[in-house]
Design an enzyme around this catalytic site. Structure first.
Site, PDB file in Angstrom:
ATOM      1  N   GLY A   8     -40.735 -43.460  65.375  1.00  0.00           N
ATOM      2  CA  GLY A   8     -40.077 -42.514  64.468  1.00  0.00           C
ATOM      3  C   GLY A   8     -38.755 -42.027  65.016  1.00  0.00           C
ATOM      4  O   GLY A   8     -37.874 -42.817  65.344  1.00  0.00           O
ATOM      5  N   THR A   9     -38.630 -40.705  65.148  1.00  0.00           N
ATOM      6  CA  THR A   9     -37.344 -40.093  65.477  1.00  0.00           C
ATOM      7  C   THR A   9     -36.865 -40.398  66.894  1.00  0.00           C
ATOM      8  O   THR A   9     -35.695 -40.180  67.202  1.00  0.00           O
ATOM      9  CB  THR A   9     -37.391 -38.565  65.282  1.00  0.00           C
ATOM     10  OG1 THR A   9     -38.311 -37.995  66.214  1.00  0.00           O
ATOM     11  CG2 THR A   9     -37.768 -38.209  63.851  1.00  0.00           C
ATOM     12  N   LEU A  10     -37.738 -40.913  67.769  1.00  0.00           N
ATOM     13  CA  LEU A  10     -37.331 -41.260  69.138  1.00  0.00           C
ATOM     14  C   LEU A  10     -36.777 -42.681  69.252  1.00  0.00           C
ATOM     15  O   LEU A  10     -36.333 -43.091  70.328  1.00  0.00           O
ATOM     16  CB  LEU A  10     -38.513 -41.092  70.100  1.00  0.00           C
ATOM     17  CG  LEU A  10     -38.878 -39.646  70.451  1.00  0.00           C
ATOM     18  CD1 LEU A  10     -40.239 -39.595  71.129  1.00  0.00           C
ATOM     19  CD2 LEU A  10     -37.810 -39.021  71.330  1.00  0.00           C
ATOM     20  N   GLU A  77     -42.796 -33.588  71.593  1.00  0.00           N
ATOM     21  CA  GLU A  77     -43.948 -33.888  70.730  1.00  0.00           C
ATOM     22  C   GLU A  77     -45.020 -32.802  70.790  1.00  0.00           C
ATOM     23  O   GLU A  77     -46.026 -32.900  70.108  1.00  0.00           O
ATOM     24  CB  GLU A  77     -44.533 -35.256  71.086  1.00  0.00           C
ATOM     25  CG  GLU A  77     -43.543 -36.407  70.999  1.00  0.00           C
ATOM     26  CD  GLU A  77     -42.984 -36.671  69.615  1.00  0.00           C
ATOM     27  OE1 GLU A  77     -43.152 -35.847  68.697  1.00  0.00           O
ATOM     28  OE2 GLU A  77     -42.355 -37.728  69.435  1.00  0.00           O
TER      29      GLU A  77
END
Length: 140
Positions: A8-10, A77
């Protein structure tokens, strides 16, 4: 060095990549098992739900990270928060070579879906069009 699967966003080029100071491991990867992947809540956060056998193989990238970088990812996270992600080990397969490796990944237990609004179910891949909907915790 630990290997971390990011979906995802990483991922490289995505909103939280600045936290990912790892070294990209060759190729693109997908989870060996199928998992549900959702955009959740008003922030449109990507959630890999730890319901093995449901959904689709989830595509992502693998990074070699130092313990310090892993700690930064754990903080992002929120792995110690009741509603945070859980860090798990799971097998992924390189889409180019077919090689299988076991990596760390961040997912949510299925029971966390009970009190959230699922905005969209994804077919196994979080793309830039989904990232455009994402709002960081600090932006709200």
């Amino acid at each position: 060095m630990p290997k971390v699967f990011v979906f995802g966003t990483l991922k490289e080029g995505f909103p939280n990549f600045k936290t990912n100071k790892g070294i990209r491991y060759r190729g693109d990867f997908a989870t060996k098992a199928r998992y549900p992947l959702y955009l959740v809540g008003e922030r449109c956060s990507p959630w890999l739900v730890l319901q093995e056998g449901e959904g689709h193989p989830v595509k992502g990238q693998v990074f070699d990270v130092t313990d310090d970088v892993l700690a930064e990812m754990d903080t992002l996270e929120r792995i110690t928060a009741v509603d945070g992600y859980r860090k798990v080990s799971l097998p992924v397969v390189c889409l180019e070579s077919g090689d299988e490796i076991t990596v760390l990944a961040y997912g949510k237990p299925p029971e966390m879906l009970q009190d959230v609004q699922v905005m969209q179910e994804l077919a196994g891949e979080y793309c830039l069009e989904h990232a455009a909907l994402y709002r960081s915790r600090s932006a709200i």
